[in-house]
Scaffold this motif. Structure first.
Motif, PDB file in Angstrom:
ATOM      1  N   TYR A  34       0.934  -1.478  -0.113  1.00 16.44           N
ATOM      2  CA  TYR A  34      -0.028   0.447  -0.146  1.00 16.44           C
ATOM      3  C   TYR A  34       1.558   0.815  -0.017  1.00 16.44           C
ATOM      4  O   TYR A  34       0.313   1.940  -0.820  1.00 16.44           O
ATOM      5  CB  TYR A  34      -1.317  -0.252   1.520  1.00 16.44           C
ATOM      6  CG  TYR A  34      -2.207  -0.774   0.721  1.00 16.44           C
ATOM      7  CD1 TYR A  34      -2.795  -0.462   0.064  1.00 16.44           C
ATOM      8  CD2 TYR A  34      -2.205  -2.095   1.796  1.00 16.44           C
ATOM      9  CE1 TYR A  34      -4.074  -1.435   0.050  1.00 16.44           C
ATOM     10  CE2 TYR A  34      -3.030  -2.975   1.395  1.00 16.44           C
ATOM     11  CZ  TYR A  34      -4.109  -2.616   0.400  1.00 16.44           C
ATOM     12  OH  TYR A  34      -5.057  -3.648   0.589  1.00 16.44           O
ATOM     13  N   VAL A  35       1.806   1.428   0.536  1.00 19.06           N
ATOM     14  CA  VAL A  35       2.489   2.864   0.313  1.00 19.06           C
ATOM     15  C   VAL A  35       3.289   2.657  -0.880  1.00 19.06           C
ATOM     16  O   VAL A  35       3.660   3.425  -1.187  1.00 19.06           O
ATOM     17  CB  VAL A  35       4.269   2.330   1.696  1.00 19.06           C
ATOM     18  CG1 VAL A  35       5.106   3.408   2.020  1.00 19.06           C
ATOM     19  CG2 VAL A  35       3.275   2.459   2.814  1.00 19.06           C
ATOM     20  N   TRP A  98     -10.729  -5.532   5.108  1.00 16.81           N
ATOM     21  CA  TRP A  98      -9.064  -4.684   6.140  1.00 16.81           C
ATOM     22  C   TRP A  98      -9.111  -3.069   6.582  1.00 16.81           C
ATOM     23  O   TRP A  98     -10.112  -3.086   5.826  1.00 16.81           O
ATOM     24  CB  TRP A  98      -8.209  -5.401   5.485  1.00 16.81           C
ATOM     25  CG  TRP A  98      -7.265  -5.891   4.586  1.00 16.81           C
ATOM     26  CD1 TRP A  98      -7.664  -7.498   4.131  1.00 16.81           C
ATOM     27  CD2 TRP A  98      -6.954  -7.191   5.464  1.00 16.81           C
ATOM     28  NE1 TRP A  98      -7.325  -8.669   4.292  1.00 16.81           N
ATOM     29  CE2 TRP A  98      -6.409  -7.912   4.986  1.00 16.81           C
ATOM     30  CE3 TRP A  98      -6.113  -6.648   6.562  1.00 16.81           C
ATOM     31  CZ2 TRP A  98      -5.463  -8.992   5.613  1.00 16.81           C
ATOM     32  CZ3 TRP A  98      -4.861  -7.626   6.982  1.00 16.81           C
ATOM     33  CH2 TRP A  98      -4.798  -8.553   6.557  1.00 16.81           C
ATOM     34  N   THR A  99      -8.587  -3.196   7.260  1.00 17.35           N
ATOM     35  CA  THR A  99      -8.819  -1.842   7.943  1.00 17.35           C
ATOM     36  C   THR A  99      -8.094  -0.847   6.847  1.00 17.35           C
ATOM     37  O   THR A  99      -7.230  -1.151   6.079  1.00 17.35           O
ATOM     38  CB  THR A  99      -8.835  -1.314   9.180  1.00 17.35           C
ATOM     39  OG1 THR A  99      -7.289  -1.672   9.385  1.00 17.35           O
ATOM     40  CG2 THR A  99      -9.192  -2.253  10.169  1.00 17.35           C
ATOM     41  N   PRO A 100      -8.724   0.377   6.660  1.00 20.61           N
ATOM     42  CA  PRO A 100      -7.602   1.328   5.406  1.00 20.61           C
ATOM     43  C   PRO A 100      -6.206   1.388   6.102  1.00 20.61           C
ATOM     44  O   PRO A 100      -5.166   1.559   4.679  1.00 20.61           O
ATOM     45  CB  PRO A 100      -8.395   2.878   5.755  1.00 20.61           C
ATOM     46  CG  PRO A 100      -9.766   2.544   5.930  1.00 20.61           C
ATOM     47  CD  PRO A 100     -10.145   1.706   7.041  1.00 20.61           C
ATOM     48  N   CYS A 105      -7.772  -6.991  10.427  1.00 16.44           N
ATOM     49  CA  CYS A 105      -8.666  -7.541   9.584  1.00 16.44           C
ATOM     50  C   CYS A 105     -10.091  -6.907  10.267  1.00 16.44           C
ATOM     51  O   CYS A 105      -9.674  -8.075  11.966  1.00 16.44           O
ATOM     52  CB  CYS A 105      -8.319  -8.862   9.163  1.00 16.44           C
ATOM     53  SG  CYS A 105      -8.975  -9.898   8.607  1.00 16.44           S
ATOM     54  N   MET A 106     -10.938  -7.358   9.621  1.00 20.28           N
ATOM     55  CA  MET A 106     -12.260  -7.394  10.841  1.00 20.28           C
ATOM     56  C   MET A 106     -12.709  -8.511  10.070  1.00 20.28           C
ATOM     57  O   MET A 106     -12.936  -8.579   8.191  1.00 20.28           O
ATOM     58  CB  MET A 106     -13.454  -6.418  10.292  1.00 20.28           C
ATOM     59  CG  MET A 106     -12.311  -4.817  10.561  1.00 20.28           C
ATOM     60  SD  MET A 106     -13.682  -3.184  10.903  1.00 20.28           S
ATOM     61  CE  MET A 106     -15.166  -4.216  11.758  1.00 20.28           C
ATOM     62  N   HIS A 142     -14.593   6.234   2.884  1.00 17.78           N
ATOM     63  CA  HIS A 142     -13.392   6.649   2.543  1.00 17.78           C
ATOM     64  C   HIS A 142     -11.884   6.756   3.360  1.00 17.78           C
ATOM     65  O   HIS A 142     -11.126   6.382   3.007  1.00 17.78           O
ATOM     66  CB  HIS A 142     -13.540   7.533   1.364  1.00 17.78           C
ATOM     67  CG  HIS A 142     -14.352   7.043   0.070  1.00 17.78           C
ATOM     68  ND1 HIS A 142     -14.044   6.321  -0.437  1.00 17.78           N
ATOM     69  CD2 HIS A 142     -15.408   6.447  -0.452  1.00 17.78           C
ATOM     70  CE1 HIS A 142     -14.565   5.305  -1.232  1.00 17.78           C
ATOM     71  NE2 HIS A 142     -15.512   6.171  -1.187  1.00 17.78           N
ATOM     72  N   ASN A 143     -12.636   7.775   4.403  1.00 23.03           N
ATOM     73  CA  ASN A 143     -11.465   8.337   5.556  1.00 23.03           C
ATOM     74  C   ASN A 143     -11.422   7.752   6.702  1.00 23.03           C
ATOM     75  O   ASN A 143     -10.599   7.851   7.050  1.00 23.03           O
ATOM     76  CB  ASN A 143     -12.223   9.517   5.694  1.00 23.03           C
ATOM     77  CG  ASN A 143     -13.711   9.721   6.643  1.00 23.03           C
ATOM     78  OD1 ASN A 143     -14.057   8.458   6.760  1.00 23.03           O
ATOM     79  ND2 ASN A 143     -13.715  10.927   7.302  1.00 23.03           N
ATOM     80  N   GLY A 144     -11.739   6.256   6.561  1.00 21.80           N
ATOM     81  CA  GLY A 144     -11.768   5.459   7.865  1.00 21.80           C
ATOM     82  C   GLY A 144     -12.020   5.506   9.183  1.00 21.80           C
ATOM     83  O   GLY A 144     -11.722   4.783  10.165  1.00 21.80           O
ATOM     84  N   THR A 145     -12.595   6.427   9.427  1.00 19.23           N
ATOM     85  CA  THR A 145     -13.721   6.805  10.125  1.00 19.23           C
ATOM     86  C   THR A 145     -14.856   6.111  11.295  1.00 19.23           C
ATOM     87  O   THR A 145     -14.881   6.258  11.736  1.00 19.23           O
ATOM     88  CB  THR A 145     -14.217   8.602  10.646  1.00 19.23           C
ATOM     89  OG1 THR A 145     -15.096   8.684   9.552  1.00 19.23           O
ATOM     90  CG2 THR A 145     -12.193   9.246  10.325  1.00 19.23           C
ATOM     91  N   PHE A 146     -15.506   5.535  10.179  1.00 20.59           N
ATOM     92  CA  PHE A 146     -16.411   4.499  10.442  1.00 20.59           C
ATOM     93  C   PHE A 146     -16.569   3.767   9.522  1.00 20.59           C
ATOM     94  O   PHE A 146     -16.126   3.685   8.188  1.00 20.59           O
ATOM     95  CB  PHE A 146     -18.104   5.738  10.261  1.00 20.59           C
ATOM     96  CG  PHE A 146     -17.911   7.030  10.880  1.00 20.59           C
ATOM     97  CD1 PHE A 146     -18.621   6.437  12.190  1.00 20.59           C
ATOM     98  CD2 PHE A 146     -17.788   7.959  10.136  1.00 20.59           C
ATOM     99  CE1 PHE A 146     -18.370   8.100  12.805  1.00 20.59           C
ATOM    100  CE2 PHE A 146     -18.376   8.947  10.849  1.00 20.59           C
ATOM    101  CZ  PHE A 146     -18.194   9.251  12.207  1.00 20.59           C
TER     102      PHE A 146
END
Length: 166
Positions: A34-35, A98-100, A105-106, A142-146
């Motif tokens: 991802y990086v 996967w979390t952003p 991992c969920m 998209h921003n990973g907050t929810f």
């Protein structure tokens, strides 16, 4: 894949031994691709211009996540088995996300539980009984907050990143 040496202390019953033999523990850092993708994305003129994977060890270092290869996303699926983890309650897993940031991992299972796993050591971090029926989908904003979860009955629930319902 990286390796780390872990030295175990001597057991209290054997004080004459200073330390036991170091154990070589292998682990996988899932954030690297991802990086690479974030570094390469601004330089790409379009979404269809991802570089081709080379069948060498050096080519594996340049591998990007599946979302970078729109024409053939299966090319970034690995074929080496890494680890198997089991939940406390055995049931089928319906969805994985996967979390952003790629560190966790969920999973959503057939009895309505959301399980949060650490991807560094594949350990269970947190479990939440989120729904009464089986969970069918998990997704992040998209921003990973929810993140959102939905079940068999059509109920959609919203959570923050700490797995607290809103």
């Amino acid at each position: 894949m990286a390796t780390a040496l872990i030295a175990k202390p001597a057991p209290p019953s054997e004080p004459e031994k200073q330390t036991q033999k170091a154990i070589l523990k292998r682990f996988v850092d899932p954030v690297g691709p991802y990086v690479n993708y974030l570094q390469e994305r601004p330089g790409l003129p379009g979404h269809d211009c991802a570089p081709w994977l080379q069948p060498t060890m050096a080519g594996a270092l340049q591998m990007l996540p599946a979302q970078a290869y729109h024409n053939c996303p299966v090319s970034s699926v690995t074929n080496k088995f890494v680890h198997c983890s089991q939940n406390r309650t055995r049931c089928s897993v319906n969805c994985v996300n996967w979390t952003p940031e790629g560190r966790r991992c969920m999973t959503g299972d057939n009895i309505g539980q959301i399980t949060l796993w650490n991807s560094g050591d594949f350990k269970l971090e947190q479990m939440l009984q989120a729904h009464d029926k089986g969970i069918r989908h998990l997704t992040h904003t998209h921003n990973g907050t929810f993140f959102f979860s939905s079940d068999d009955t059509g109920i959609i629930r919203i959570y923050n990143t700490k797995l607290a319902p809103l």
